[in-house]
Design an enzyme around this catalytic site. Structure first.
Site, PDB file in Angstrom:
ATOM      1  CB  SER A   1      23.051  40.324  46.758  1.00 55.90           C
ATOM      2  OG  SER A   1      23.232  41.698  46.971  1.00 55.90           O
TER       3      SER A   1
ATOM      4  CG  ASP B   1      29.722  42.536  42.728  1.00 54.20           C
ATOM      5  OD1 ASP B   1      29.251  43.688  42.808  1.00 54.20           O
ATOM      6  OD2 ASP B   1      29.328  41.601  43.430  1.00 54.20           O
TER       7      ASP B   1
ATOM      8  CG  HIS C   1      25.683  42.277  42.586  1.00 49.21           C
ATOM      9  ND1 HIS C   1      26.604  42.014  43.578  1.00 49.21           N
ATOM     10  CD2 HIS C   1      24.469  42.256  43.208  1.00 49.21           C
ATOM     11  CE1 HIS C   1      25.987  41.847  44.734  1.00 49.21           C
ATOM     12  NE2 HIS C   1      24.690  41.977  44.539  1.00 49.21           N
TER      13      HIS C   1
END
Length: 720
Positions: free
Chosen positions: A564, A645, A677
Site C-alpha cells: 500500500s 484491489d 488490497h
C-alpha cells in the site's frame, strides 16, 4: 499437548489456529471464543466455537459447524446463543449449554444473512438483540440467494462510489436490525416451554425514517459501529447528505427501545453530530447499562480519516450537552494520542480507552466522576506491552478485566488484570505459549530510536532470528508499513509478520517514520504534502543508523519490502539513491503514478494528503509521483498486485512491472484475480509468502524455501 515447531515458516504461520477475543460469562468461570484454522494437507478450513474453563485453562468444543459464528452468553447460567448461516442464505439462532454441548436447539430463523450479534438482558427470559444485515431499497432483509438475476450485466452510476474496496456498489445497504429472544413460559402443553424463540427482525434504520443512512459503515464496519442496552440502541453512520467518496463526516444516532418488536415514531430517534467543530469521522459508540448516557470517538476534520480521535461524553442524548474529554482552548485537545476504542466499565463509572502508543496497543482507565474537567494525568495506564485487541468484565459485579491481546511473538494472549493493581497480571491462556510453539520468544524482539527528518526521534522494532548469535552478521529486511497513517506495533499479524522473515535468517527492522500513528498527532499529520519527503528522509537516516549502530546487521545484503503506502515507498525508493542500497525490493499493491489515485474509491484520501484536487494543485500530485523517476530504476524488483484491489487498481502494478521489464531490470509480477488490497485466501497467502521469500532470499544468498511455488497448478508462468 502443543508441539514446538522446528521452524516458523509461512505454512506454520498460516496454518496455526486463529482465536477471536474471548468473552467471559457472568460468573467469570468460562470464556467463549471462535477459532479457525486451515490445513494445507486437506486444503480445508476448520471453524469452531469453543469455551475455555478459566481456572483449568482447558477448552471444550461447542460446535464445528462451518456456518456458526457470533457466540454470546445469554446470562442464564451457562447458556449460549450463536448464529448459523444456512445454504439458502437464511440465518438461524442456535441456543445451547456450554457444559452440555449436545443439548442445542434452534430458537428461530430470519430470511437472510445477518451477523455482528449483540444481546442485552431486558428481564429474566427476555433478551433484546441487534444484528447487521443488508437491506433492500424497500427496507426488507436482502437475501442474495433469493435475488432475481438481471438480464443484463450493465451498471449505470450517476455519482461517486462506483465501487468500494473490492466490490461494485449495489442498491442494497447495511442496516441494523433488532428483535427479541423470549423464553416461552414453562407449561407441559407447549413444546417450546422454557426455550427461547426469536420474535423476528425490525429494520431500525427504516422504521426510524433515516433515508440514506447506512450502518455499520462499509467496508469494515461491524459491532464497533453500534451498541445496545435494555432501553436503547446507539449507532454511527456517515452523513447521508454528503458524498461518502469525498467526505468522512458522521452522525451518531440514539434510538430508545420502548418496544423490541417495533417502533412507534420516526421522531423518537435522536441525532448527535457536529460538536464544537468536530465535523469528521466517528467511531466506537458505547452506551451505559441503563441506556441513559453514551460516549463515542469523533474527529475534527471532515475528509481526513486519520485525524485525532476525541472522546465525547453525552450525559443525556436528549439535551444539547456534549462533553469533549481533554478539551483545550486551542481546539487541539490536551491529549496528543488518538484513541481507537472505548467502553464503559466499573458500573459505568469509568471509561476504558484503547490507544496506540509508541508501537504498542495500550489500555487506559479514566474515572468519570470529574469528566467535565478531566486532564490527561487522570488516566491510569493498565497495560505496558503487546497490543490490546479487546477488553470485557472478568465477571459480573467484578472490577477485574479480561483482556484479549497479542504481541510480535504471541498470536493470542488472554489475561485478567485488576485496575487497582495493574502490575498483577494473571495469564489465563496463551495460544502459542508465549511464542514457544512457533519456536519464537520475546528475546528476539528489541527496539531502537534514531533521529530522522528535522532531527525528530523515530522509533523502530527489531526482530532477530530465533537462532541469533552475537558476533555474527545477518542480512537486513527493511519493512515499510502502509497507511501511510499506520504503524508497526507489538502485535501479531498473518499478512505482514516480521517473525516469519526473521526466521529466514534476517534481522527485520520495521521503522515508524513521519506519518505513523501512536507518536502524537503532529507526527501523524507531518506526512501531509510530504509523501516522498520527510518519510523518505526518515528511512534514509534509519538505514544510516542501522549501518552505524547495529553491527550485527549486514547492510550490504539488504532488502526492502512494503504494501500500500509501503508499496508506494518501494517505488519511490527505486527511483532515488536509497534504492541502490538494496539487493532487491518488493512492492505489494503500491502506487506507481499519483494521477492514478483518481481511479481509487475514497477520494477524500488523496484530496487531504495532497492538499487538494489535481486541477487545483497539480504540482502537489506531480511532485511525489514515483513514475517521474523511472529512469533510475535498476534494483531487482518483485511487483504484486491483485485484480480486486479497487483502492489501487491493478494498472498500477502492471505499469511498474512493464517499466522494469522494458528497462531490463530483473523483475517478476505476481497477481491474484480473486484477492483485494490484501491476500486472504490461505492457499493464495502461502504462494504469496513463498514467492516473496524466495525472491529476497535469492538476492541476498539465503536458501530458498524447501517447497517452491507450483506454477503448474492454477497459475501461469511465462517468460520472454
Amino acid at each position: 499437548m502443543a508441539i514446538r515447531s522446528m521452524r516458523f515458516t509461512p505454512d506454520v504461520l498460516l496454518g496455526a489456529p486463529r482465536r477471536s477475543s474471548a468473552v467471559p460469562n457472568t460468573a467469570g468461570t468460562l470464556a467463549v471464543y471462535t477459532q479457525t484454522s486451515y490445513s494445507f494437507e486437506s486444503h480445508s478450513k476448520t471453524n469452531e466455537i469453543r469455551v475455555l474453563d478459566i481456572d483449568s485453562g482447558q477448552s471444550a468444543l461447542i460446535t464445528n459447524d462451518p456456518g456458526a459464528s457470533n457466540p454470546q452468553w445469554l446470562g442464564d447460567k451457562d447458556q449460549l446463543v450463536w448464529l448459523k448461516t444456512k445454504g439458502n442464505g437464511n440465518t438461524s439462532f442456535i441456543v445451547g449449554d456450554a457444559r452440555e454441548v449436545d443439548k442445542t436447539y434452534m430458537a428461530g430463523t430470519v430470511p437472510g444473512p445477518v451477523s455482528d450479534l449483540k444481546i442485552t438482558n431486558i428481564e429474566p427470559g427476555k433478551i433484546g438483540f441487534a444484528v447487521s444485515g443488508k437491506a433492500n431499497p424497500d427496507g426488507s432483509l436482502y437475501n442474495p440467494h433469493d435475488a432475481k438475476k438481471p438480464y443484463t450485466t450493465g451498471k449505470l452510476y450517476t455519482s461517486l462510489f462506483v465501487r468500494h474496496w473490492d466490490a461494485y456498489v449495489e442498491p442494497q445497504k447495511n442496516a441494523i436490525w433488532y428483535g427479541l429472544l423470549e423464553k416461552a413460559p414453562l407449561s407441559p402443553a407447549r413444546r417450546q416451554a422454557g426455550k427461547y424463540s426469536v420474535s423476528g427482525l425490525t429494520n431500525l434504520i427504516a422504521v426510524s425514517g433515516l433515508n440514506g443512512v447506512e450502518s455499520p459503515i462499509p467496508p469494515f464496519g461491524g459491532t464497533g459501529d453500534f451498541d445496545i442496552s435494555p432501553t436503547a440502541i446507539v449507532f454511527i453512520a456517515k452523513d447521508p447528505d454528503l458524498d461518502p467518496a469525498t467526505h468522512t463526516a458522521c452522525s451518531c444516532y440514539y434510538a430508545p427501545m420502548f418496544s423490541w418488536t417495533g417502533m412507534s415514531s420516526k421522531d423518537s430517534v435522536c441525532r448527535v453530530q457536529g460538536f464544537k467543530g468536530l465535523q469528521g469521522a466517528m467511531s466506537s459508540p458505547v452506551i451505559t447499562s441503563d441506556g441513559g448516557s453514551i460516549a463515542l470517538l469523533a474527529m475534527q476534520i471532515d475528509g481526513y480519516e486519520s485525524d485525532k480521535n476525541r472522546i465525547l461524553y453525552v450525559p443525556n442524548p436528549w439535551n444539547a450537552e456534549m462533553i469533549e474529554v481533554f478539551e483545550s482552548s486551542d481546539g487541539k485537545g490536551s491529549w496528543q494520542l488518538s484513541p481507537s476504542a472505548i467502553s464503559f466499565a466499573q458500573g459505568d463509572q469509568s471509561l476504558l480507552i484503547n490507544v496506540e502508543e509508541t508501537g504498542r496497543g495500550v489500555l487506559y482507565d479514566l474515572p468519570l466522576h470529574n469528566i467535565r474537567s478531566a486532564k490527561p494525568d487522570a488516566l491510569k495506564q493498565l497495560t505496558r506491552s503487546g497490543y490490546v485487541n479487546d477488553v470485557a468484565p472478568a465477571a459480573a459485579n467484578s472490577s477485574k478485566l479480561f483482556v484479549s491481546g497479542s504481541s510480535l511473538v504471541d498470536n493470542s494472549l488472554w489475561t485478567i488484570i485488576d485496575p487497582a493493581n495493574p502490575d498483577d497480571v494473571r495469564v489465563v491462556s496463551s495460544n502459542s505459549r508465549s511464542g514457544s510453539t512457533f519456536g519464537l520468544s520475546s528475546s528476539q524482539v528489541d527496539e531502537t530510536w534514531f533521529r530522522g527528518a528535522e532531527d525528530h526521534p523515530v522509533h523502530a522494532w527489531i526482530v532477530k532470528p530465533s537462532n541469533f548469535k552475537p558476533g555474527e552478521k545477518y542480512p537486513l529486511a527493511y519493512l515499510i508499513h502502509g497507511g501511510p497513517q499506520g504503524a508497526w506495533n507489538d502485535q501479531w499479524s498473518t499478512r505482514w509478520n516480521p517473525a516469519v522473515f526473521a526466521e529466514q535468517g534476517y534481522v527485520v527492522i520495521t521503522p515508524n517514520p513521519t506519518g505513523s500513528t501512536g507518536y502524537g498527532q503532529p507526527f501523524t499529520d507531518g506526512i501531509r504534502g510530504e509523501w516522498g519527503g520527510r518519510p523518505y528522509e526518515d528511512l534514509v537516516k534509519g538505514f544510516e543508523h542501522i549501518e552505524q549502530q547495529l553491527k550485527y546487521v549486514d547492510v550490504t545484503r539488504a532488502v526492502a519490502l512494503g504494501a500500500s503506502y509501503g508499496g508506494y515507498m518501494m517505488n519511490w525508493i527505486q527511483g532515488h539513491p536509497l534504492g541502490r542500497k538494496f539487493k532487491a525490493l518488493v512492492t505489494h499493491d503500491g502506487v506507481f503514478s499519483m494521477t492514478s489515485q483518481l481511479a481509487s474509491e475514497e477520494q477524500y484520501f488523496p484530496l487531504h494528503d495532497l492538499k487538494g484536487p489535481i486541477w487545483k494543485v497539480p504540482e502537489n500530485w506531480a511532485k511525489w509521483d514515483p513514475s517521474r523517476f523511472t529512469e533510475n530504476w535498476s534494483t531487482p524488483h518483485l511487483i504484486i498486485h491483485n485484480e480486486l484491489d479497487y483502492r489501487l487498481t491493478i494498472a498500477e502494478g502492471l505499469a511498474a512491472f512493464n517499466v522494469l521489464q522494458m528497462r531490463g531490470v530483473d523483475s517478476a509480477f505476481l497477481t491474484f484475480p480473486d484477492e483485494n488490497h490484501w491476500v486472504l485466501n490461505p492457499e493464495n497467502s502461502l504462494l504469496w509468502h513463498r514467492t516473496v521469500i524466495n525472491w529476497i532470499n535469492k538476492h541476498v544468498g539465503l536458501p530458498t524455501l524447501s517447497e517452491e511455488p507450483d506454477l503448474s497448478q492454477g497459475m501461469a508462468s511465462m517468460s520472454v
